[in-house]
Motif scaffolding. Structure first.
Motif, PDB file in Angstrom:
ATOM      1  N   VAL A  32       0.970  -1.163   0.096  1.00  0.00           N
ATOM      2  CA  VAL A  32       0.024  -0.126  -0.027  1.00  0.00           C
ATOM      3  C   VAL A  32       0.752   1.343   0.022  1.00  0.00           C
ATOM      4  O   VAL A  32       1.915   1.468   0.928  1.00  0.00           O
ATOM      5  N   GLY A  79       2.406   4.837  -2.606  1.00  0.00           N
ATOM      6  CA  GLY A  79       2.833   4.993  -4.090  1.00  0.00           C
ATOM      7  C   GLY A  79       4.300   6.068  -3.914  1.00  0.00           C
ATOM      8  O   GLY A  79       4.483   6.405  -4.970  1.00  0.00           O
ATOM      9  N   GLY A  80       4.730   6.004  -2.757  1.00  0.00           N
ATOM     10  CA  GLY A  80       6.152   6.702  -2.727  1.00  0.00           C
ATOM     11  C   GLY A  80       7.245   5.985  -2.968  1.00  0.00           C
ATOM     12  O   GLY A  80       7.076   4.711  -3.373  1.00  0.00           O
ATOM     13  N   GLU A 123      10.055   0.741  -3.730  1.00  0.00           N
ATOM     14  CA  GLU A 123      11.440   0.152  -3.517  1.00  0.00           C
ATOM     15  C   GLU A 123      11.193  -1.233  -2.865  1.00  0.00           C
ATOM     16  O   GLU A 123      11.757  -1.952  -3.237  1.00  0.00           O
ATOM     17  N   TYR A 166      13.086   6.586 -11.590  1.00  0.00           N
ATOM     18  CA  TYR A 166      14.002   5.512 -11.930  1.00  0.00           C
ATOM     19  C   TYR A 166      13.417   4.201 -11.235  1.00  0.00           C
ATOM     20  O   TYR A 166      13.434   3.086 -11.691  1.00  0.00           O
ATOM     21  N   TYR A 188      13.550  16.387   3.243  1.00  0.00           N
ATOM     22  CA  TYR A 188      14.399  15.345   2.506  1.00  0.00           C
ATOM     23  C   TYR A 188      14.407  14.145   2.808  1.00  0.00           C
ATOM     24  O   TYR A 188      14.515  13.013   2.093  1.00  0.00           O
TER      25      TYR A 188
HETATM   26  P1  NAP Z   1       6.047   9.344   1.173  1.00  0.00           P
HETATM   27  O1  NAP Z   1       7.062   9.991   0.095  1.00  0.00           O
HETATM   28  O2  NAP Z   1       5.379  10.309   2.148  1.00  0.00           O
HETATM   29  O3  NAP Z   1       4.720   8.591   0.292  1.00  0.00           O
HETATM   30  C1  NAP Z   1       3.633   8.182   1.195  1.00  0.00           C
HETATM   31  C2  NAP Z   1       2.867   7.272   0.134  1.00  0.00           C
HETATM   32  O4  NAP Z   1       1.501   6.993   0.819  1.00  0.00           O
HETATM   33  C3  NAP Z   1       2.231   8.335  -0.945  1.00  0.00           C
HETATM   34  O5  NAP Z   1       2.167   7.933  -2.254  1.00  0.00           O
HETATM   35  C4  NAP Z   1       0.807   8.649  -0.465  1.00  0.00           C
HETATM   36  O6  NAP Z   1      -0.028   8.785  -1.469  1.00  0.00           O
HETATM   37  C5  NAP Z   1       0.609   7.342   0.381  1.00  0.00           C
HETATM   38  N1  NAP Z   1      -0.522   7.529   1.421  1.00  0.00           N
HETATM   39  C6  NAP Z   1      -0.242   8.455   2.602  1.00  0.00           C
HETATM   40  N2  NAP Z   1      -1.195   8.206   3.502  1.00  0.00           N
HETATM   41  C7  NAP Z   1      -1.958   7.215   2.848  1.00  0.00           C
HETATM   42  C8  NAP Z   1      -3.128   6.659   3.330  1.00  0.00           C
HETATM   43  N3  NAP Z   1      -3.754   6.827   4.461  1.00  0.00           N
HETATM   44  N4  NAP Z   1      -3.980   5.634   2.668  1.00  0.00           N
HETATM   45  C9  NAP Z   1      -3.162   5.184   1.409  1.00  0.00           C
HETATM   46  N5  NAP Z   1      -2.180   5.701   1.133  1.00  0.00           N
HETATM   47  C10 NAP Z   1      -1.527   6.840   1.824  1.00  0.00           C
HETATM   48  O7  NAP Z   1       6.602   8.272   2.117  1.00  0.00           O
HETATM   49  P2  NAP Z   1       7.883   7.190   1.708  1.00  0.00           P
HETATM   50  O8  NAP Z   1       7.700   6.626   0.485  1.00  0.00           O
HETATM   51  O9  NAP Z   1       8.115   6.346   2.953  1.00  0.00           O
HETATM   52  O10 NAP Z   1       9.240   8.305   1.517  1.00  0.00           O
HETATM   53  C11 NAP Z   1       9.609   9.055   2.733  1.00  0.00           C
HETATM   54  C12 NAP Z   1      10.852   9.876   2.328  1.00  0.00           C
HETATM   55  O11 NAP Z   1      11.896   9.093   2.143  1.00  0.00           O
HETATM   56  C13 NAP Z   1      10.630  10.655   0.906  1.00  0.00           C
HETATM   57  O12 NAP Z   1      11.386  11.607   0.772  1.00  0.00           O
HETATM   58  C14 NAP Z   1      11.158   9.644   0.148  1.00  0.00           C
HETATM   59  O13 NAP Z   1      11.921  10.334  -1.030  1.00  0.00           O
HETATM   60  C15 NAP Z   1      12.176   9.096   1.023  1.00  0.00           C
HETATM   61  N6  NAP Z   1      12.685   7.802   0.521  1.00  0.00           N
HETATM   62  C16 NAP Z   1      13.808   7.671  -0.336  1.00  0.00           C
HETATM   63  C17 NAP Z   1      14.278   6.478  -1.035  1.00  0.00           C
HETATM   64  C18 NAP Z   1      15.701   6.385  -1.945  1.00  0.00           C
HETATM   65  O14 NAP Z   1      15.867   7.569  -2.114  1.00  0.00           O
HETATM   66  N7  NAP Z   1      15.712   5.176  -2.549  1.00  0.00           N
HETATM   67  C19 NAP Z   1      13.702   5.147  -0.344  1.00  0.00           C
HETATM   68  C20 NAP Z   1      12.652   5.327   0.499  1.00  0.00           C
HETATM   69  C21 NAP Z   1      12.454   6.501   0.903  1.00  0.00           C
HETATM   70  P3  NAP Z   1       0.004  10.345  -2.299  1.00  0.00           P
HETATM   71  O15 NAP Z   1       1.206   9.988  -3.223  1.00  0.00           O
HETATM   72  O16 NAP Z   1      -1.463  10.455  -2.857  1.00  0.00           O
HETATM   73  O17 NAP Z   1       0.098  11.484  -1.307  1.00  0.00           O
END
Ligand code: NAP
Length: 321
Positions: free
Chosen positions: A164, A166-167, A172, A198, A296
């Motif tokens: 669940v 889309g981030g 990953e 990517y 970030y």
């Molecule tokens: P995120 O970027 O905040 O993405 C959260 C995702 O969950 C979004 O797609 C969001 O939808 C969805 N979401 C949020 N609340 C929800 C809900 N109640 N029900 C269903 N879907 C929900 O979090 P993340 O992926 O954990 O990343 C966090 C940070 O870490 C980011 O800055 C990311 O770039 C970084 N990170 C980087 C890497 C890497 O560089 N390889 C790897 C992991 C994380 P919406 O899109 O509609 O808002």
């Protein structure tokens, strides 16, 4: 006193001690703060929290930390961070801060087993996985519901799982789960991923990965283990039950700031408010990493903030002689 810590049985009450710099948290921010403070001969003590390495310990590989062109195993990076800080005299105590008093100096930090006082404090408590808050989620956590593909992916060999979110994390970790699972379906509430291009490309091209768009999970079903999820299309309102073996949830994070409510200024989402990058509303208390950075949230940026916090702690302590 006896308590469980990260699977370890810890016993005994210790005295605690007074330190010049106390660091709460052992993720990249805490580790890097420890390295810098130790090199500045401030003899820092790190309270590691439950997970040595913080959120990094929940992932498999880190591909975007500079200096490792082939990527590095997350556990190895944590070990290296720690060894480097220890080389200069930083000490690590596996314990959890349970109460703080920032109203007067020295600051006081109570843990499960001791009470510490510190001339300067660096908060690097990071953030924790956000929950879906739907029926069945809490009851089935550890029984098919997971927030950590690295920890639990192995249990889903040849099984069908949904992811669940889309981030970056969702995509990953979804890619990681293809090592084990027969099929990984990413369920996202919109029709566009937030993840980096990517990662999106890899997921779209992966034969084991499918997507369900514009859809949310409204219930997780199962008696002793996950059996199905109830899904709702947010555009059409249509509901359906999808049989599934595992539910991996990656929908962002909540900062770990409960301890500091009422003592430090927090923003509306609960992140510690900082000025000059790492200075909190209380002089002598610094914050680094995801606990103060909703934007970030990278290993490298958190490590950078940790270094800055230690440098500012040194200035703070030397200014007061
Ligand atoms: P995120 O970027 O905040 O993405 C959260 C995702 O969950 C979004 O797609 C969001 O939808 C969805 N979401 C949020 N609340 C929800 C809900 N109640 N029900 C269903 N879907 C929900 O979090 P993340 O992926 O954990 O990343 C966090 C940070 O870490 C980011 O800055 C990311 O770039 C970084 N990170 C980087 C890497 C890497 O560089 N390889 C790897 C992991 C994380 P919406 O899109 O509609 O808002």
């Amino acid at each position: 006193m006896e308590f469980q810590l990260g699977g370890l049985q810890v016993s005994g009450e210790t005295q605690g001690e007074h330190v010049r710099v106390l660091i709460i948290g052992s993720g990249p921010a805490g580790m890097s703060a420890a390295l810098y403070a130790a090199r500045d001969q401030l003899e820092p003590l790190v309270l590691t929290g439950m997970e040595m390495g913080g959120q990094v310990s929940l992932t498999d590989r880190i591909d975007n930390y500079p200096g490792f062109p082939e990527g590095i195993k997350a556990q190895e990076l944590i070990d290296r961070f720690k060894a480097q800080a220890e080389r200069f005299g930083a000490r690590f105590v596996m314990d959890v801060a349970t109460e703080v008093d920032l109203s007067q100096r020295p600051f006081t930090v109570k843990t499960y087993s001791a009470t510490y006082t510190a001339d300067a404090l660096i908060i690097a408590t990071g953030a924790s996985a956000r929950k879906l808050e739907v029926p069945g989620e809490a009851e089935l956590t550890g029984k098919g519901v997971s927030y950590c593909a690295t920890c639990d992916g192995w249990f889903f060999q040849d099984k069908d799982v949904i992811v669940v979110g889309g981030g970056d994390s969702a995509v990953e970790e979804g890619l990681f789960l293809t090592r084990y699972a027969r099929k990984v379906t990413i369920v996202h509430r919109r029709n566009k991923l937030r993840a980096q291009p990517y990662l999106q490309k890899q997921a779209f091209e992966h034969p084991k990965i499918d997507f369900i768009w514009d859809t949310v999970v409204t219930e997780i079903l199962g008696k002793d283990a996950v059996e199905a999820v109830r899904l709702r299309n947010v555009k059409t309102g249509e509901e359906r039950v999808m049989p599934i073996d595992g539910v991996f949830i990656f929908i962002g994070h909540i900062p770990n700031t409960e301890l500091f409510k009422g003592q430090l200024e927090l923003d509306e989402r609960g992140y510690i408010k900082v000025h000059n990058w790492v200075k909190t509303s209380v002089p002598g208390v610094f914050a680094a990493g995801e606990v103060a950075d909703p934007r970030y949230r990278q290993v490298v940026t958190s490590a950078g903030m940790g270094a800055a916090a230690a440098i500012e702690a040194r200035h703070f302590l030397s200014e007061e002689g």
